[in-house]
Design a protein around this motif. Structure first.
Motif, PDB file in Angstrom:
ATOM      1  N   LEU A   1       4.340   5.091  -4.219  1.00  0.00           N
ATOM      2  CA  LEU A   1       4.280   6.388  -4.888  1.00  0.00           C
ATOM      3  C   LEU A   1       2.950   7.088  -4.644  1.00  0.00           C
ATOM      4  O   LEU A   1       2.861   8.304  -4.670  1.00  0.00           O
ATOM      5  CB  LEU A   1       4.478   6.187  -6.388  1.00  0.00           C
ATOM      6  CG  LEU A   1       5.890   5.746  -6.782  1.00  0.00           C
ATOM      7  CD1 LEU A   1       5.937   5.379  -8.257  1.00  0.00           C
ATOM      8  CD2 LEU A   1       6.889   6.858  -6.495  1.00  0.00           C
ATOM      9  N   GLY A   2       1.910   6.273  -4.406  1.00  0.00           N
ATOM     10  CA  GLY A   2       0.597   6.862  -4.140  1.00  0.00           C
ATOM     11  C   GLY A   2       0.652   7.813  -2.961  1.00  0.00           C
ATOM     12  O   GLY A   2       0.039   8.888  -2.980  1.00  0.00           O
TER      13      GLY A   2
ATOM     14  N   PHE B   1      -6.154   4.023  -5.283  1.00  0.00           N
ATOM     15  CA  PHE B   1      -4.746   3.871  -5.652  1.00  0.00           C
ATOM     16  C   PHE B   1      -3.906   3.585  -4.416  1.00  0.00           C
ATOM     17  O   PHE B   1      -3.076   2.682  -4.375  1.00  0.00           O
ATOM     18  CB  PHE B   1      -4.274   5.169  -6.307  1.00  0.00           C
ATOM     19  CG  PHE B   1      -2.940   5.069  -6.995  1.00  0.00           C
ATOM     20  CD1 PHE B   1      -2.879   4.821  -8.358  1.00  0.00           C
ATOM     21  CD2 PHE B   1      -1.763   5.239  -6.301  1.00  0.00           C
ATOM     22  CE1 PHE B   1      -1.664   4.743  -9.012  1.00  0.00           C
ATOM     23  CE2 PHE B   1      -0.534   5.164  -6.941  1.00  0.00           C
ATOM     24  CZ  PHE B   1      -0.488   4.914  -8.305  1.00  0.00           C
ATOM     25  N   SER B   2      -4.122   4.396  -3.377  1.00  0.00           N
ATOM     26  CA  SER B   2      -3.245   4.330  -2.227  1.00  0.00           C
ATOM     27  C   SER B   2      -3.462   3.064  -1.394  1.00  0.00           C
ATOM     28  O   SER B   2      -2.510   2.449  -0.934  1.00  0.00           O
ATOM     29  CB  SER B   2      -3.437   5.569  -1.364  1.00  0.00           C
ATOM     30  OG  SER B   2      -2.462   5.598  -0.375  1.00  0.00           O
TER      31      SER B   2
ATOM     32  N   ALA C   1       0.821  -1.216   0.000  1.00  0.00           N
ATOM     33  CA  ALA C   1       0.000   0.000   0.000  1.00  0.00           C
ATOM     34  C   ALA C   1       0.854   1.265   0.000  1.00  0.00           C
ATOM     35  O   ALA C   1       0.561   2.218  -0.714  1.00  0.00           O
ATOM     36  CB  ALA C   1      -0.931  -0.011   1.215  1.00  0.00           C
TER      37      ALA C   1
ATOM     38  N   MET D   1      -8.055  -3.630  -7.199  1.00  0.00           N
ATOM     39  CA  MET D   1      -6.993  -4.086  -8.097  1.00  0.00           C
ATOM     40  C   MET D   1      -6.712  -5.567  -7.878  1.00  0.00           C
ATOM     41  O   MET D   1      -5.687  -6.075  -8.316  1.00  0.00           O
ATOM     42  CB  MET D   1      -5.688  -3.354  -7.816  1.00  0.00           C
ATOM     43  CG  MET D   1      -5.811  -1.877  -7.780  1.00  0.00           C
ATOM     44  SD  MET D   1      -4.198  -1.148  -7.726  1.00  0.00           S
ATOM     45  CE  MET D   1      -4.625   0.425  -7.043  1.00  0.00           C
TER      46      MET D   1
ATOM     47  N   TYR E   1       3.294   3.244 -13.481  1.00  0.00           N
ATOM     48  CA  TYR E   1       3.925   3.264 -12.161  1.00  0.00           C
ATOM     49  C   TYR E   1       5.447   3.171 -12.347  1.00  0.00           C
ATOM     50  O   TYR E   1       6.217   3.865 -11.688  1.00  0.00           O
ATOM     51  CB  TYR E   1       3.417   2.058 -11.362  1.00  0.00           C
ATOM     52  CG  TYR E   1       3.548   2.209  -9.861  1.00  0.00           C
ATOM     53  CD1 TYR E   1       2.563   2.854  -9.127  1.00  0.00           C
ATOM     54  CD2 TYR E   1       4.646   1.711  -9.180  1.00  0.00           C
ATOM     55  CE1 TYR E   1       2.661   2.983  -7.751  1.00  0.00           C
ATOM     56  CE2 TYR E   1       4.748   1.837  -7.802  1.00  0.00           C
ATOM     57  CZ  TYR E   1       3.750   2.477  -7.092  1.00  0.00           C
ATOM     58  OH  TYR E   1       3.846   2.618  -5.735  1.00  0.00           O
TER      59      TYR E   1
HETATM   60  N1  PFF Z   1      -0.809   1.485  -3.243  1.00  0.00           N
HETATM   61  C1  PFF Z   1       0.386   1.713  -3.993  1.00  0.00           C
HETATM   62  C2  PFF Z   1       0.820   3.142  -3.833  1.00  0.00           C
HETATM   63  O1  PFF Z   1       0.167   3.897  -3.100  1.00  0.00           O
HETATM   64  O2  PFF Z   1       1.821   3.517  -4.410  1.00  0.00           O
HETATM   65  C3  PFF Z   1       0.212   1.402  -5.437  1.00  0.00           C
HETATM   66  C4  PFF Z   1      -0.167  -0.004  -5.649  1.00  0.00           C
HETATM   67  C5  PFF Z   1       0.711  -1.016  -5.346  1.00  0.00           C
HETATM   68  C6  PFF Z   1      -1.390  -0.333  -6.099  1.00  0.00           C
HETATM   69  C7  PFF Z   1       0.367  -2.314  -5.498  1.00  0.00           C
HETATM   70  C8  PFF Z   1      -1.736  -1.652  -6.269  1.00  0.00           C
HETATM   71  C9  PFF Z   1      -0.871  -2.618  -5.949  1.00  0.00           C
HETATM   72  F1  PFF Z   1      -1.183  -3.849  -6.152  1.00  0.00           F
END
Ligand code: PFF
Length: 467
Positions: free
Chosen positions: A23-24, A235-236, A20, A241, A107
């Motif tokens: 980059l988010g 996203f975060s 989690a 997903m 990403y």
């Molecule tokens: N949540 C991660 C972030 O905030 O950068 C992005 C991410 C990673 C989304 C892994 C989905 C995932 F499967």
């Protein structure tokens, strides 16, 4: 990861938090917060995480734990034997699986930018990025960033470097390697961010920045605040997903799902909050509220070097900062890559090796096109036929399609699966352990009446109907 489950509750929490936090939190959250009005965005985001995000996060983990399958299999099993509409909910598994395939290439492009900045701050005098340095009428730091992303060779090389770094992290072993790295580097990242926050408190003018970040200004609220906060939340927290469904499968029946999810939610939101504290006061201190409101994906790359240029030993801290962000990005990219490899090898019934080749092929193809979207392909605007989005570049388009269109659709499917296919009462019983579940009421309320209308608003906005 093996299918034998996490060794402990902590193992699950760390793995989920490692996925989690990425980059988010450090790249996306600060620029959205700056752009959508500071405090009011922060408030909206926190309320949504505690209600809506929580409900989806816990549902996905529980679906994984209940079925022991990744998204496509889980949806398929739970819808088995259902007719017509309820049977067709199984498509949701596919929607949840396509999203990480769209996210991973871009990403890695941003990961490439982070890699570039590790090198840039190591080889250039940090004073080159000072807020008072000007090149062709714009700040030197902004000019450096724009030059870099519009240089096709340079930006492609760093994109490839990031994909290689991610592959190396995978090679170190997802279980032992990443878990060990995570335990050391994540706390270091958090400590460094706290240190930078403290430094930023003493920047001249920082007070206005803290006010912008922490004091909600209701006049800046619009439904776009909600839409953007909701996209960010997906996203975060890595929801919609398939990733949390997959992680749920590694949980044991006796583990307390509610408290594990609470930890992931708290940690992820805490890191985002700190990242905002670190960067937003600095943007406002250096450029005023106008600079904050016009923030975009380049924000951390433009403002953070300016912050480092203004303090003693800035280049060392700058390099360290971007190395830690790079690590956070790589661990998240690994989990995105794992999810994609897992889905492809299971659904196409091909070996893991072949699946990895497919995923890398896709990442390189779409990633290179995305990178070149700032140079050679800069006239390509994929959504040129929708007037509202006709100027969107390739990276923003991928971000928009995944976060504002497909994730809400995926989340609607998950909600329908829980409420109509499984049944909310039965599902809540599965989630509960013997400890009290304080947010059960909020959970049920969100799943039954809040989530779907909110998601529909996001979708209608995306299609332009609400404008
Ligand atoms: N949540 C991660 C972030 O905030 O950068 C992005 C991410 C990673 C989304 C892994 C989905 C995932 F499967």
């Amino acid at each position: 990861m093996k299918q034998d489950g996490f060794s402990s509750k902590l193992g699950f929490v760390l793995a989920a938090a490692g996925s989690a936090v990425g980059l988010g939190n450090i790249w996306r959250f600060p620029y959205l917060t700056a752009k959508y009005g500071g405090g009011i965005f922060l408030l909206t985001y926190v309320i949504l995480v505690l209600t809506f995000g929580y409900a989806l996060l816990i549902s996905e983990n529980a679906i994984g734990r209940m079925t022991g399958k990744s998204p496509i299999g889980a949806f398929r099993d739970l819808c088995a034997g259902k007719k017509s509409f309820l049977g067709s909910v199984r498509i949701g598994g596919w929607v949840n699986s396509v999203v990480p395939m769209i996210i991973l290439p871009y990403y890695c492009v941003i990961g490439g930018w982070v890699t570039k900045y590790v090198v840039a701050l190591a080889v250039n005098p940090v004073s080159n990025f000072h807020k008072d340095a000007v090149v062709n009428g714009q700040s030197a730091s902004a000019a450096y960033f724009v030059d870099f992303i519009s240089n096709p060779a340079d930006s492609t090389i760093y994109f490839i470097a990031f994909v290689i770094i991610t592959a190396l992290v995978v090679a170190c072993g997802v279980e032992k390697g990443i878990e060990r790295f995570n335990k050391i580097l994540m706390p270091m990242l958090v400590l460094l961010i706290i240190g930078i926050c403290v430094y930023c408190m003493f920047l001249p003018n920082a007070e206005a920045g803290f006010k912008y970040y922490l004091k909600p200004d209701v006049s800046k609220f619009s439904y776009m605040t909600v839409v953007a906060a909701m996209g960010q939340l997906f996203f975060s927290l890595s929801i919609a997903m398939g990733i949390m469904i997959t992680y749920g499968t590694y949980m044991r029946e006796k583990d307390d799902l509610v408290s594990s999810v609470n930890h992931v939610e708290l940690f992820d939101t805490g890191v985002s909050f700190l990242a905002g504290m670190m960067i937003i006061p600095a943007v406002v201190a250096f450029g005023g509220e106008k600079a904050a409101e016009s923030a975009g994906p380049g924000l951390i790359f433009i403002t953070m070097p300016q912050v480092f240029a203004s303090f003693p030993g800035g280049s060392i801290f700058g390099v360290l900062f971007f190395i830690l962000v790079l690590f956070a990005a790589a661990t998240s990219a690994v989990s995105l890559m794992e999810t994609n490899v897992h889905t492809i090898s299971q659904e196409l019934k091909i070996s893991r090796k072949k699946a990895i080749t497919c995923v890398l092929g896709e990442v390189f193809a779409i990633g290179v096109i995305t990178v070149l979207g700032y140079s050679v392909l800069k006239n390509i605007k994929p959504l040129f036929f929708i007037s509202k989005y006709q100027n969107m570049d390739i990276l923003d388009t991928l971000d928009f399609i995944s976060n504002s269109v497909l994730m809400p659709i995926g989340a609607i499917f998950t909600t329908v699966l829980v409420v109509a296919v499984i049944g909310l009462e039965k599902f809540s019983e599965h989630i509960k352990s013997d400890k009290p579940w304080y947010r059960e009421y909020i959970y049920q309320l969100c799943m039954s009446i809040v989530v779907i209308p909110c998601l529909l608003v996001v979708l209608l906005n995306a299609t332009g109907i609400l404008n």
